[in-house]
Scaffold this motif. Structure first.
Motif, PDB file in Angstrom:
ATOM      1  N   ASN A 207       0.839  -1.209   0.000  1.00 16.50           N
ATOM      2  CA  ASN A 207       0.000   0.000   0.000  1.00 16.50           C
ATOM      3  C   ASN A 207       0.873   1.258   0.000  1.00 16.50           C
ATOM      4  O   ASN A 207       0.530   2.259  -0.620  1.00 16.50           O
ATOM      5  N   VAL A 208       2.001   1.167   0.706  1.00 16.37           N
ATOM      6  CA  VAL A 208       2.917   2.309   0.744  1.00 16.37           C
ATOM      7  C   VAL A 208       3.575   2.505  -0.628  1.00 16.37           C
ATOM      8  O   VAL A 208       3.693   3.621  -1.126  1.00 16.37           O
ATOM      9  N   ARG A 210       2.305   1.700  -3.490  1.00 21.93           N
ATOM     10  CA  ARG A 210       1.262   2.250  -4.368  1.00 21.93           C
ATOM     11  C   ARG A 210       1.116   3.757  -4.123  1.00 21.93           C
ATOM     12  O   ARG A 210       1.079   4.546  -5.074  1.00 21.93           O
ATOM     13  N   HIS A 211       1.074   4.144  -2.860  1.00 24.01           N
ATOM     14  CA  HIS A 211       0.900   5.560  -2.505  1.00 24.01           C
ATOM     15  C   HIS A 211       2.109   6.387  -2.967  1.00 24.01           C
ATOM     16  O   HIS A 211       1.963   7.473  -3.541  1.00 24.01           O
ATOM     17  N   THR A 214       1.985   6.832  -6.758  1.00 23.70           N
ATOM     18  CA  THR A 214       0.955   7.814  -7.140  1.00 23.70           C
ATOM     19  C   THR A 214       1.481   9.223  -6.883  1.00 23.70           C
ATOM     20  O   THR A 214       1.354  10.113  -7.725  1.00 23.70           O
ATOM     21  N   THR A 215       2.104   9.417  -5.719  1.00 19.15           N
ATOM     22  CA  THR A 215       2.620  10.741  -5.354  1.00 19.15           C
ATOM     23  C   THR A 215       3.770  11.145  -6.290  1.00 19.15           C
ATOM     24  O   THR A 215       3.818  12.270  -6.778  1.00 19.15           O
TER      25      THR A 215
END
Ligand code: SAM
Length: 268
Positions: A207-208, A210-211, A214-215
């Motif tokens: 999840n990190v 992915r985040h 995206t950022t």
């Protein structure tokens, strides 16, 4: 007759319906999928059965997920397919693919996907990567270029990093519009995705990753340092030996994972 009508069905644009009609392409795709009874075989968007029929030919059971109720009704009464198919009517984007795994068998997932949902569908399927042996998808050619891109190229982005984090990506075949009815407005290509049993660069929390991706890719023309301000600082980039003045598309998958793992350690 309109080129939107195929086998008595009028193609629905909102469901991304472009039916495969080229026998040579169909048999190449079925050969690439290599259907067998040792895996749970799953098709997304069987439509009028262009791939469904030849795949089902050589196996005992095929599970399909189809959104269009009219097409589901046709499959339910299909003289050859009806006894072999397990049909799920619904949206593949919402579908829990893990529930299809049985007797420890992994899935082989395939489909000529509706192009309007192909990118979110790829992200959705990556969630189930550990249950999947192979995936073969017909996609817009541009999406296959993004999946298989190398760092530094224009096509390299968030989809590339996440796809290559989970899978080995192998482009298989390019397919021109005239192989479909109706013909799509774009070129198409088939891709093979092979989820890793042992990931080359494991991340402590996907999840990190992915985040962070995206950022990082939020503003492609800005530097990594600028985009990741608030997550990583100069000393973090230094300790990873990553040049923070580079743009997000110049950073390898391995480096994205290293940045995510460092961020996880920092915030633990
Ligand atoms: N497999 C057929 C072929 O190759 O001719 C049809 C391919 S057509 C490009 C895409 C198929 O996906 C259609 O049957 C369409 O109804 C179905 N579909 C569209 N959106 C879907 C969704 N969200 N979930 C599942 N199936 C969907």
């Amino acid at each position: 007759m309109s080129n939107k009508v195929h086998l008595g069905h009028t193609a629905r644009k909102r469901f991304g319906q472009n039916f495969l009609t080229d026998e040579g392409v169909i048999s190449s795709i079925v050969g690439a999928i290599s259907p067998d009874n040792d895996h749970v075989m799953v098709e997304i968007g069987p439509g009028l059965g262009a791939l469904t029929e030849p795949v089902a030919d050589s196996i005992d059971n095929l599970t399909v997920v189809e959104l269009d109720r009219d097409l589901v009704e046709r499959l339910q009464v299909h003289p050859v397919l009806k006894d072999k198919l397990t049909i799920h009517q619904g949206d593949a984007l919402q579908f829990d693919f893990s529930k299809l795994q049985q007797d420890g068998k992994k899935m082989k997932v395939f489909g000529n996907l509706p192009y309007n949902i192909s990118t979110p569908l790829m992200f959705h399927l990556f969630e189930f990567a550990q249950h999947i042996e192979t995936m073969h998808f017909m996609l817009q050619k541009e999406v296959v270029l993004r999946l298989s891109a190398s760092p530094g190229s224009k096509a390299y982005g968030r989809l590339t990093v996440m796809a290559q984090y989970f899978c080995q990506v192998v482009p298989v075949l390019e397919v021109p519009p005239q192989c479909f009815t109706p013909p799509p407005k774009v070129d198409s290509a088939v891709v093979r995705l092979l989820p890793y049993d042992d990931k080359p660069w494991p991340c402590k929390d996907v999840n990190v990753l992915r985040h962070l991706c995206t950022t990082a890719f939020n503003m492609r023309r800005k530097t990594l340092r600028n985009n990741l301000k608030g997550m990583l600082d100069d000393s973090d980039f230094e300790s990873l030996n990553i040049d923070s003045t580079l743009r997000p598309e110049q950073i390898s998958v391995e480096q994205y994972v290293a940045m995510a793992n460092l961020y996880i350690d920092k915030t633990a």
